[in-house]
Design a protein around this motif. Structure first.
Motif, short mmCIF file in Angstrom:
data_model
loop_
_atom_site.label_atom_id
_atom_site.label_comp_id
_atom_site.label_asym_id
_atom_site.label_seq_id
_atom_site.Cartn_x
_atom_site.Cartn_y
_atom_site.Cartn_z
N THR A 101 -17.56 20.41 -4.11
CA THR A 101 -16.31 21.22 -3.67
C THR A 101 -15.98 22.17 -4.36
O THR A 101 -15.84 21.78 -5.69
CB THR A 101 -15.63 20.21 -2.79
N CYS A 102 -15.01 23.15 -4.20
CA CYS A 102 -14.42 24.19 -5.13
C CYS A 102 -13.18 24.23 -4.21
O CYS A 102 -12.97 24.11 -3.16
CB CYS A 102 -15.40 25.47 -5.07
N SER A 103 -11.82 24.51 -5.11
CA SER A 103 -10.69 24.32 -4.69
C SER A 103 -9.92 25.53 -5.27
O SER A 103 -10.32 26.26 -6.42
CB SER A 103 -10.10 23.03 -4.85
N ASN A 104 -8.68 25.80 -4.81
CA ASN A 104 -7.79 26.93 -5.38
C ASN A 104 -7.11 26.29 -6.56
O ASN A 104 -6.51 27.06 -7.34
CB ASN A 104 -6.69 27.28 -4.10
N ASP A 105 -7.43 25.01 -7.14
CA ASP A 105 -6.78 24.64 -8.25
C ASP A 105 -7.65 24.96 -9.52
O ASP A 105 -7.45 24.62 -10.64
CB ASP A 105 -6.78 23.04 -8.19
N MET A 159 -5.73 23.80 -1.98
CA MET A 159 -6.56 24.12 -0.76
C MET A 159 -8.13 24.15 -1.16
O MET A 159 -8.43 24.81 -2.18
CB MET A 159 -6.07 25.44 -0.07
N LEU A 160 -8.91 23.70 -0.43
CA LEU A 160 -10.14 23.91 -0.61
C LEU A 160 -11.09 25.05 -0.02
O LEU A 160 -10.43 25.75 0.89
CB LEU A 160 -11.05 22.73 0.17
N HIS A 161 -11.93 25.77 -0.73
CA HIS A 161 -12.71 26.80 -0.28
C HIS A 161 -13.91 26.44 0.43
O HIS A 161 -14.20 27.31 1.58
CB HIS A 161 -12.66 27.85 -1.25
N ASN A 162 -14.64 25.78 -0.02
CA ASN A 162 -16.15 25.57 0.23
C ASN A 162 -16.69 24.15 -0.23
O ASN A 162 -16.10 23.72 -1.08
CB ASN A 162 -17.12 27.03 -0.59
N GLY A 163 -17.82 23.87 0.06
CA GLY A 163 -18.56 22.44 -0.09
C GLY A 163 -19.89 22.63 0.20
O GLY A 163 -20.23 23.23 1.20
N CYS A 164 -20.71 21.64 -0.15
CA CYS A 164 -22.23 21.60 0.27
C CYS A 164 -22.63 20.32 -0.19
O CYS A 164 -22.26 19.48 -1.19
CB CYS A 164 -23.01 22.92 -0.25
#
Length: 638
Positions: free
Chosen positions: A285-289, A269-274
């Motif tokens: 992007t940053c993710s739960n991995d 799952m992804l959390h945020n991005g810009c």
């Protein structure tokens, strides 16, 4: 041209001359005359100023002085009279020239108060000492007050409410020009709002679900405003164009790989991005991995670069927020262990800055925001705090505010366009108060202003620098826009002035009904029926309501198949099933037709008319006369 030549031309062409002769000028004499006149006027003005200084100084009011022309003429007469003795030898032509060559008055000088004490500065009507324009003073005071008090710049005098849905508005995005707003929520919908195209009804012009059944977490326009980054709860981020059509989808990585740097994309799952602030094709992007990845819109095969945050023990840690610095050279991530880690964009091995205990361990840092000057970083932590950090000394925070309740993993914070205020929202439980938008001064972190938004949590906040308007997303499905008619530009001001469009009614042809109460019954018109009754009547009409035809009874006709089919076997089966005759006693069945055969023989009787004219029927014996020793095969079967 001589007289002889002129006469020849006149004789040839038929007229006596070419008009008046051109005037000739002596330029040297004119220059000399102008120089003398300038010297004389300067000398006269000097003498007049000396005489004026000798008189008692009195302030002249503007009401005591006439127009510019009267003033200039009076000054000219005074100068000519005062210098009469010294210029007694001058000619009348010089005096007339001086009186005629009066230039128009110069405009008053700006930036310096004009007073009667400075005759050299007295150009135009004199003003009293210390006289200033009241309008200019008011404007200067307002500007100075706004500079000293940044609260005056908050545009909150007016607001509009956009109804996104019934669930939390978890994402807001506004394009750089401020023409379009995009909202996303927990109901999986993404809605597009066009300020220039909306009217006062405030309806979205498009709604879609780009990520199926995943909650929308981040929406952001690129630096050019032509594409939108959509980050949802899935492992694949998407890029849409301005109309909502998909441009690019990130690939999914191999979830069975141990080293996440070896995979081409995120695996959870992804959390945020810009978006990158300078490069319009790159986003983050940053993710739960446990990875932070950079992507290129033009390359769908895999990520460009991968950053792996690590805990103090060197173990994998999950990043919950990420962003670029204002110049795009740094990448910052807030992690679940409470740390904030920053990397150089081109070096992904070691962090350039890091703070291990920025927030409480085990909490989700929901937002990272750089100031417009680029030296201050604001972080919104899951431990209900708001902190600012100096990039030149990243060991401890500059300021801290606690007690800011936050229930959502995407709670926002942002800087004002003048970099003097920091804005964030607070969360509340249901029926426990109102969510607020809080404004803190950046230097002292004193709360200088607050806005009660609605009776739900404030999740997202966005202060657009060009429009000078504040967008807020709430927990009850509303997106509010705060603006000021004077301080704000375009945006919400465009749609509130437009009237609502009227709903288009169905065009129906109605006959004018004239009421004649005293008419005879034979001329009386039938009473007009209501629309509902007419619709019910039309429903009963099979032609108007297109009622389907019933099935065909019996054999088919007109190309339609009958109820029991159109074959012979189906017809025989139907007749056998419908035959009501009892054939249990064949003798009785045959004897029913004996009378008709005797009166009108047709089939069997004519064949036996010669050989057996009298019909012989078998005699039925009673049960008493029947012998008991008769074999079984002779017994009648009933």
């Amino acid at each position: 041209m001589g007289d002889q030549e002129e006469s020849d031309v006149a004789a040839t062409m038929g007229f006596s001359g070419f008009g008046k002769k051109a005037r000739t000028f002596d330029l040297e004499a004119m220059f000399e005359q102008t120089r003398r006149t300038a010297i004389e006027r300067s000398r006269k003005a000097l003498e007049a100023s000396e005489q004026e200084n000798l008189k008692p100084k009195e302030a002249l009011l503007p009401q005591q002085v006439g127009s510019h022309s009267v003033l200039c003429s009076s000054v000219t007469k005074k100068v000519s009279s005062s210098s009469g003795s010294s210029n007694s030898g001058s000619s009348e032509s010089d005096e007339s020239t001086d009186e005629e060559t009066i230039d128009p008055p110069m405009p008053p000088r700006q930036g310096k108060p004009v007073s009667a004490e400075d005759p050299d500065e007295l150009i135009g009507p004199p003003l009293p000492p210390g006289y200033k324009d009241s309008d200019d003073d008011d404007d200067d005071e307002d500007l100075q007050e706004e500079e000293e008090n940044p609260v005056k710049r908050i545009p909150d005098s007016h607001e509009i409410t956009l109804q996104h849905g019934s669930k939390t508005v978890s994402a807001l995005g506004l394009d750089p020009s401020g023409a379009r707003l995009v909202t996303g929520g927990y109901d999986y919908d993404v809605k597009f709002w066009d300020f220039a195209g909306m009217d006062a009804s405030l309806q979205a012009f498009r709604s879609l679900q780009p990520c199926e059944c995943h909650q929308i977490k981040t929406l952001q326009y690129s630096s050019t405003g032509d594409v939108i980054l959509v980050v949802a709860g899935s492992s694949q981020a998407k890029v849409l164009d301005r109309d909502g059509f998909q441009v690019m989808e990130c690939v999914k990585g191999d979830q069975y790989m141990v080293d996440m740097a070896k995979t081409k994309g995120h695996t959870s799952m992804l959390h945020n991005g810009c978006w990158h602030p300078k490069i319009k094709e790159e986003f983050l992007t940053c993710s739960n991995d446990g990875t932070v990845r950079t992507w290129d819109v033009n390359s769908e095969k895999g990520h460009k670069n991968v950053f792996k945050p690590r805990s103090m023990q060197g173990k994998r840690v999950i990043p919950t927020a990420c962003t670029y610095s204002r110049d795009g050279k740094l990448i910052a991530a807030g992690c679940q262990d409470g740390s904030i880690q920053l990397w150089d964009r081109n070096v992904n091995v070691h962090t350039k800055f890091h703070c291990r205990q920025a927030h409480a361990p085990g909490t989700d840092t929901s937002c990272l925001a750089f100031s417009y000057c680029g030296t201050v970083l604001a972080t919104r932590g899951g431990d209900d705090t708001l902190k600012t950090w100096d990039m030149r000394n990243f060991k401890k925070p500059l300021n801290v505010v606690s007690g800011l309740t936050s229930f959502f993993p995407m709670a926002d914070c942002c800087f004002s366009p003048d970099d003097k205020l920091i804005v964030t929202g607070t969360s509340v439980k249901k029926d426990s108060g109102s969510g607020k938008l809080l404004f803190f001064e950046r230097e002292t972190f004193q709360k200088v202003y607050e806005i009660e938004v609605t009776d739900a949590s404030v999740v997202r906040c966005l202060w657009h620098p060009k429009l000078n308007q504040i967008m807020v997303g709430t927990g009850n499905g509303l997106a509010k826009v705060y603006y000021d008619p004077v301080k704000s530009q375009r945006g919400a001001k465009l749609c509130v002035v437009k009237t609502k469009r009227k709903d288009k009614q169905a065009e129906t042809l109605t006959q004018d009904y004239i009421i004649t109460p005293h008419a005879l019954p034979m001329f009386r018109e039938p009473r007009q029926r209501s629309t509902r009754k007419q619709l019910e009547k039309d429903r009963l009409d099979p032609l108007k309501s297109h009622k389907p035809e019933p099935p065909v009874a019996g054999p088919g006709r007109g190309g339609r198949v009958g109820t029991h089919g159109g074959t012979l076997s189906s017809f025989i089966v139907k007749n056998i099933a419908l035959d009501k005759t009892d054939d249990s006693n064949p003798r009785e069945a045959i004897l029913r037709h004996a009378k008709d055969a005797e009166e009108n023989p047709y089939w069997v009787a004519p064949a036996y008319s010669v050989t057996q004219p009298n019909t012989v029927f078998a005699e039925v014996e009673s049960d008493e006369d029947e012998p008991h020793d008769e074999p079984e095969w002779k017994k009648r079967k009933i």
